[in-house]
Scaffold this motif. Sequence first.
Motif, PDB file in Angstrom:
ATOM      1  N   GLY A  78       0.807  -1.218   0.000  1.00 52.49           N
ATOM      2  CA  GLY A  78       0.000   0.000   0.000  1.00 52.49           C
ATOM      3  C   GLY A  78       0.838   1.264   0.000  1.00 52.49           C
ATOM      4  O   GLY A  78       2.015   1.248   0.356  1.00 52.49           O
ATOM      5  N   LEU A  79       0.187   2.353  -0.388  1.00 50.71           N
ATOM      6  CA  LEU A  79       0.856   3.655  -0.445  1.00 50.71           C
ATOM      7  C   LEU A  79       0.327   4.553   0.669  1.00 50.71           C
ATOM      8  O   LEU A  79      -0.886   4.654   0.879  1.00 50.71           O
ATOM      9  N   ILE A  80       1.256   5.207   1.414  1.00 49.00           N
ATOM     10  CA  ILE A  80       0.892   6.189   2.436  1.00 49.00           C
ATOM     11  C   ILE A  80       1.124   7.586   1.868  1.00 49.00           C
ATOM     12  O   ILE A  80       2.228   7.887   1.412  1.00 49.00           O
ATOM     13  N   ALA A  81       0.087   8.432   1.888  1.00 48.26           N
ATOM     14  CA  ALA A  81       0.252   9.829   1.468  1.00 48.26           C
ATOM     15  C   ALA A  81       0.240  10.713   2.707  1.00 48.26           C
ATOM     16  O   ALA A  81      -0.669  10.626   3.525  1.00 48.26           O
ATOM     17  N   GLN A 122       4.602  12.622  -0.251  1.00 51.46           N
ATOM     18  CA  GLN A 122       4.375  13.749   0.654  1.00 51.46           C
ATOM     19  C   GLN A 122       3.924  14.956  -0.162  1.00 51.46           C
ATOM     20  O   GLN A 122       4.509  15.252  -1.201  1.00 51.46           O
ATOM     21  N   VAL A 123       2.915  15.662   0.313  1.00 49.69           N
ATOM     22  CA  VAL A 123       2.436  16.856  -0.398  1.00 49.69           C
ATOM     23  C   VAL A 123       2.217  18.008   0.579  1.00 49.69           C
ATOM     24  O   VAL A 123       1.474  17.881   1.561  1.00 49.69           O
ATOM     25  N   PRO A 151      -3.765   6.055  -3.004  1.00 48.20           N
ATOM     26  CA  PRO A 151      -3.159   5.734  -1.714  1.00 48.20           C
ATOM     27  C   PRO A 151      -4.114   4.895  -0.864  1.00 48.20           C
ATOM     28  O   PRO A 151      -5.333   5.013  -0.977  1.00 48.20           O
ATOM     29  N   ALA A 152      -3.535   4.023  -0.021  1.00 48.35           N
ATOM     30  CA  ALA A 152      -4.358   3.242   0.924  1.00 48.35           C
ATOM     31  C   ALA A 152      -4.649   4.082   2.163  1.00 48.35           C
ATOM     32  O   ALA A 152      -5.696   3.958   2.784  1.00 48.35           O
ATOM     33  N   VAL A 153      -3.680   4.930   2.544  1.00 44.11           N
ATOM     34  CA  VAL A 153      -3.771   5.725   3.775  1.00 44.11           C
ATOM     35  C   VAL A 153      -3.376   7.171   3.478  1.00 44.11           C
ATOM     36  O   VAL A 153      -2.401   7.411   2.766  1.00 44.11           O
ATOM     37  N   VAL A 154      -4.140   8.129   4.012  1.00 41.87           N
ATOM     38  CA  VAL A 154      -3.753   9.539   3.945  1.00 41.87           C
ATOM     39  C   VAL A 154      -3.584  10.039   5.381  1.00 41.87           C
ATOM     40  O   VAL A 154      -4.510   9.939   6.189  1.00 41.87           O
ATOM     41  N   SER A 165     -12.583   4.024   0.256  1.00 40.31           N
ATOM     42  CA  SER A 165     -11.584   2.966   0.450  1.00 40.31           C
ATOM     43  C   SER A 165     -10.301   3.487   1.113  1.00 40.31           C
ATOM     44  O   SER A 165      -9.459   2.695   1.530  1.00 40.31           O
ATOM     45  N   VAL A 166     -10.164   4.799   1.215  1.00 37.41           N
ATOM     46  CA  VAL A 166      -8.938   5.360   1.799  1.00 37.41           C
ATOM     47  C   VAL A 166      -9.103   5.551   3.313  1.00 37.41           C
ATOM     48  O   VAL A 166     -10.111   6.082   3.769  1.00 37.41           O
ATOM     49  N   VAL A 167      -8.098   5.128   4.082  1.00 38.43           N
ATOM     50  CA  VAL A 167      -8.097   5.357   5.531  1.00 38.43           C
ATOM     51  C   VAL A 167      -7.476   6.719   5.814  1.00 38.43           C
ATOM     52  O   VAL A 167      -6.338   6.979   5.412  1.00 38.43           O
ATOM     53  N   LEU A 168      -8.231   7.588   6.489  1.00 36.74           N
ATOM     54  CA  LEU A 168      -7.663   8.878   6.902  1.00 36.74           C
ATOM     55  C   LEU A 168      -7.108   8.734   8.309  1.00 36.74           C
ATOM     56  O   LEU A 168      -7.849   8.425   9.239  1.00 36.74           O
ATOM     57  N   VAL A 169      -5.806   8.959   8.479  1.00 33.54           N
ATOM     58  CA  VAL A 169      -5.203   8.902   9.811  1.00 33.54           C
ATOM     59  C   VAL A 169      -5.133  10.316  10.362  1.00 33.54           C
ATOM     60  O   VAL A 169      -4.516  11.197   9.773  1.00 33.54           O
TER      61      VAL A 169
END
Lengths: 286, 286
Positions: free
Chosen positions: B113-116, B144-145, B181-184, B205-209
Amino acid sequence: MQVDQRPIAVFDSGLGGLTVVRELRRRLPCEDIVYFGDTARVPYGTKTPETVLRFTRENCAFLLRMNPKCIVAACNTASAVCLPGLANELPVPVFGVVAPGAAAAVEAVGAGGLIAIIATEATIGSNAYKNAVFQIDTRPAVVQVACPLLVPLVEEGLDESNAIVELTLERYLGPVRRLSPAVVVLGCTHYPMLRGALASFFGKSVVLVDSASSTAEAVASTLGDSGVLVGAARNGRLHCYVSDNPRRFQTVGSRFLGESIHDVVRVCPEELACGRLSLGRTRASA
Amino acid sequence: MQVDQRPIAVFDSGLGGLTVVRELRRRLPCEDIVYFGDTARVPYGTKTPETVLRFTRENCAFLLRMNPKCIVAACNTASAVCLPGLANELPVPVFGVVAPGAAAAVEAVGAGGLIAIIATEATIGSNAYKNAVFQIDTRPAVVQVACPLLVPLVEEGLDESNAIVELTLERYLGPVRRLSPAVVVLGCTHYPMLRGALASFFGKSVVLVDSASSTAEAVASTLGDSGVLVGAARNGRLHCYVSDNPRRFQTVGSRFLGESIHDVVRVCPEELACGRLSLGRTRASA
């Protein structure tokens, strides 16, 4: 003609005041200019009058070390909150941006016309533009609108016509446009960067008053009348000081100035605030 | 169980850290909390590491006067830039928001998975989140943005789904969304106020942390394990201090905190910077 080699000192909360410097250099190309941008504590427009006054006093104390012939508060918030009171405390003439902008607005507005002032929260809260207009002429109608997002939009480089800018102008200024103002005063030194977008938004019949340009005109004419210009054909130098991030000031500031910035020195914010004013350790050179 | 009446101290550059206080009060309702918001010098996210470190040291020096059991740097920029280094200088445990956010992201991301990470310029520039992720697990991909306009948008109250917010998210995050991304990670304490808009933008489908929530969880569990909680059934008090504009802090801050703020005392910024730390003269009471 008397020769006065002392520089013109200019300050702003950040880099917006460079729009005033640009206009000064156009009119007075032989004069040396010292600029201070308080980039460690920017923005001023959302802060209280007491805090803006404290910061402005510290900025002027720093600039006085450069032995200037005058100080230009190229910050609408500082001008609106601190002038004319602060001018009485200082040993050199102080120019603000509010009075020249208000005078230009009164000159441009016709009989029965409406003047719209757009600026930061602190400038609008001070009523400085409105009071300055009424000191000259009580006849024009005046409306005032705070536009807090415009400074961050300009700092982000959204100075061209852009959908986010258009929507933001509509949000803040749609109700004002429906009142058909004759004159709109750009009461923040960042706003000249949005001149194109504002001209499109308000249409051709509206006069946009740029307080940066009106201020430079007032400074040039007052110094000329007092006979304190350099009086020699030479290229005036520009030295810039900031309280933080000289690199960013160079990059973004060059857009505001309309020419490259070659030399920026960082001044320690801690020493600024304590009155122990000496130059910092970081220098960004082009 | 040992009883420790000392308060939990929390600071942020402004009012964003109140999202961390909200989560702390939910988990630890009996604890007293002292909050400091450096509203005279906000924002930190566009400033250099040296300046952020200087301000953070001053904030901690002020909070140590309150004899706290720990200090929470509820500011992503300060956490990213100053920790873990600053923790070694201080006589009480210091919690930041980066490590708990990174840990939650690693836990949530699946294999491949990709973490943004989305945050301010200074936080992104520090690579703190990316480094914190890789210290736990080197397998996830990380992008990273920096999103400089999101803080002013939230401060302006545009926290609901709004056309300006949508366009701004598209501008910054459109390219990231196309990477699925899987996680933002919401790497700024203002961003939980945009949770709804971000959830719509990225899809279900994206998990917001939310690093505010992860941090409160880490503080509660560490203090509980150390046996230094109040250990009594009572309502913990919240005392707030700011370096400017206590009224605005009360009004806007209540939205962030999710409850009314009753008592805000202004601390003199000049005294903060000089190490002469005493309480200011302005108090805003509800």
